[in-house]
Scaffold this active site. Structure first.
Site, PDB file in Angstrom:
ATOM      1  N   GLU A 192      79.691  -4.072-113.859  1.00 37.76           N
ATOM      2  CA  GLU A 192      79.368  -4.990-112.554  1.00 37.76           C
ATOM      3  C   GLU A 192      79.711  -6.148-112.524  1.00 37.76           C
ATOM      4  O   GLU A 192      79.611  -6.755-113.787  1.00 37.76           O
ATOM      5  CB  GLU A 192      77.757  -4.559-112.188  1.00 37.76           C
ATOM      6  CG  GLU A 192      76.706  -5.456-110.959  1.00 37.76           C
ATOM      7  CD  GLU A 192      75.820  -5.560-111.035  1.00 37.76           C
ATOM      8  OE1 GLU A 192      75.115  -4.725-111.756  1.00 37.76           O
ATOM      9  OE2 GLU A 192      75.017  -6.004-110.617  1.00 37.76           O
ATOM     10  N   GLU A 238      75.189 -14.611-107.050  1.00 35.50           N
ATOM     11  CA  GLU A 238      73.796 -14.243-107.009  1.00 35.50           C
ATOM     12  C   GLU A 238      72.426 -15.709-106.409  1.00 35.50           C
ATOM     13  O   GLU A 238      73.206 -15.971-107.061  1.00 35.50           O
ATOM     14  CB  GLU A 238      72.905 -13.027-107.897  1.00 35.50           C
ATOM     15  CG  GLU A 238      73.604 -11.604-108.302  1.00 35.50           C
ATOM     16  CD  GLU A 238      72.758 -11.220-108.925  1.00 35.50           C
ATOM     17  OE1 GLU A 238      71.839  -9.902-108.505  1.00 35.50           O
ATOM     18  OE2 GLU A 238      72.844 -11.763-110.871  1.00 35.50           O
TER      19      GLU A 238
END
Length: 251
Positions: A138, A143
């Site tokens: 990933e 984020e």
């Protein structure tokens, strides 16, 4: 002696250089993207519905249900909107887009210009998953925790031998208030490593074999979850993640 001191100062300055990198200067050219200039999200480029068999979303104790009506276009921006509205057994509704089964790529330059929401429990992300639907790897290009408006999380989750748990390596980088204006988050993905950029300046680097296979793009606004905890009384609703553009470039 003076010349030696000047050379040393130049070396120190170059070590801490914050030159803005433009992907075109590295030989990259646009191969795919979206400026969000239409009236609705382009179905030829994005899915706006959560596909549980495709995305591992909602597995982090998140509190939102994704709904297509929470991903809209406004004034040339994509708006992912989080609301206090019960849906499908969840207390909150929010928006997401994904290019799975539409567009995926291995290697290149991936970027989005975004403005992030403020408030505890707001968890916006710009990331990539394998088109093979295997996990990990990933690539978290960005984020963010709504309670930490100045901090961006830049992370790789990769396979770890002998366990399903990934090895996670990354950086927490403190910069400007990402909720006050738009900022560009980019990832240069090469066969031998990854480089993360914020507003064109390199902020994190990982060196290693990066043959992860083609990966697709996701932008979503989660609510609650293990990353930042749940919203509280101070969290403003509705919350919005605004995306000005998404671009993918290749050499």
């Amino acid at each position: 002696m003076i010349r030696a001191v000047l050379c040393l100062l130049l070396l120190v300055a170059s070590a801490f250089s914050e030159d803005v990198v433009k992907p075109e200067s590295l030989g990259y050219r646009l191969v795919w993207g979206d400026e969000f200039d239409g009236k609705v999200p382009d179905a030829a480029k994005w899915h706006t519905e959560y596909a549980p068999k495709v995305h591992p979303l909602g597995c982090n104790n998140e509190r939102q249900s994704y709904a297509p009506e929470n991903a809209t276009l406004r004034d040339g921006h994509l708006v992912l909107r989080a609301e206090r509205k019960a849906h499908e057994g969840m207390r909150f509704t929010s928006g997401m887009i994904s290019s799975h089964d539409i567009f995926s790529r291995e290697y290149g330059w991936f970027e989005a210009r975004v403005k992030l929401p403020k408030g505890k429990g707001m968890w916006p992300a710009f990331w990539m998953l394998p088109q093979s639907k295997a996990w990990p790897p990933e690539l978290d290009i960005m984020e963010h925790k709504g309670r930490l408006p100045n901090r961006a999380f830049l992370t790789l989750h990769e396979k770890q031998a002998g366990t399903w748990r990934p090895r996670s390596t990354g950086k927490e980088w403190d910069g400007p208030d990402f909720t006050a204006d738009f900022h560009t988050f980019s990832l240069e993905w090469l066969p031998d490593g990854l480089r993360w950029f914020v507003d064109g300046i390199e902020r994190h680097r990982w060196n290693g074999k990066a043959d992860f296979g083609p990966m697709y793009l996701i932008l979503n606004l989660a609510v609650g979850g293990d990353f930042d905890g749940g919203p509280d009384a101070s969290t403003p609703f509705p919350g919005e993640m605004e995306i000005d553009c998404v671009r993918v470039l290749a050499k």
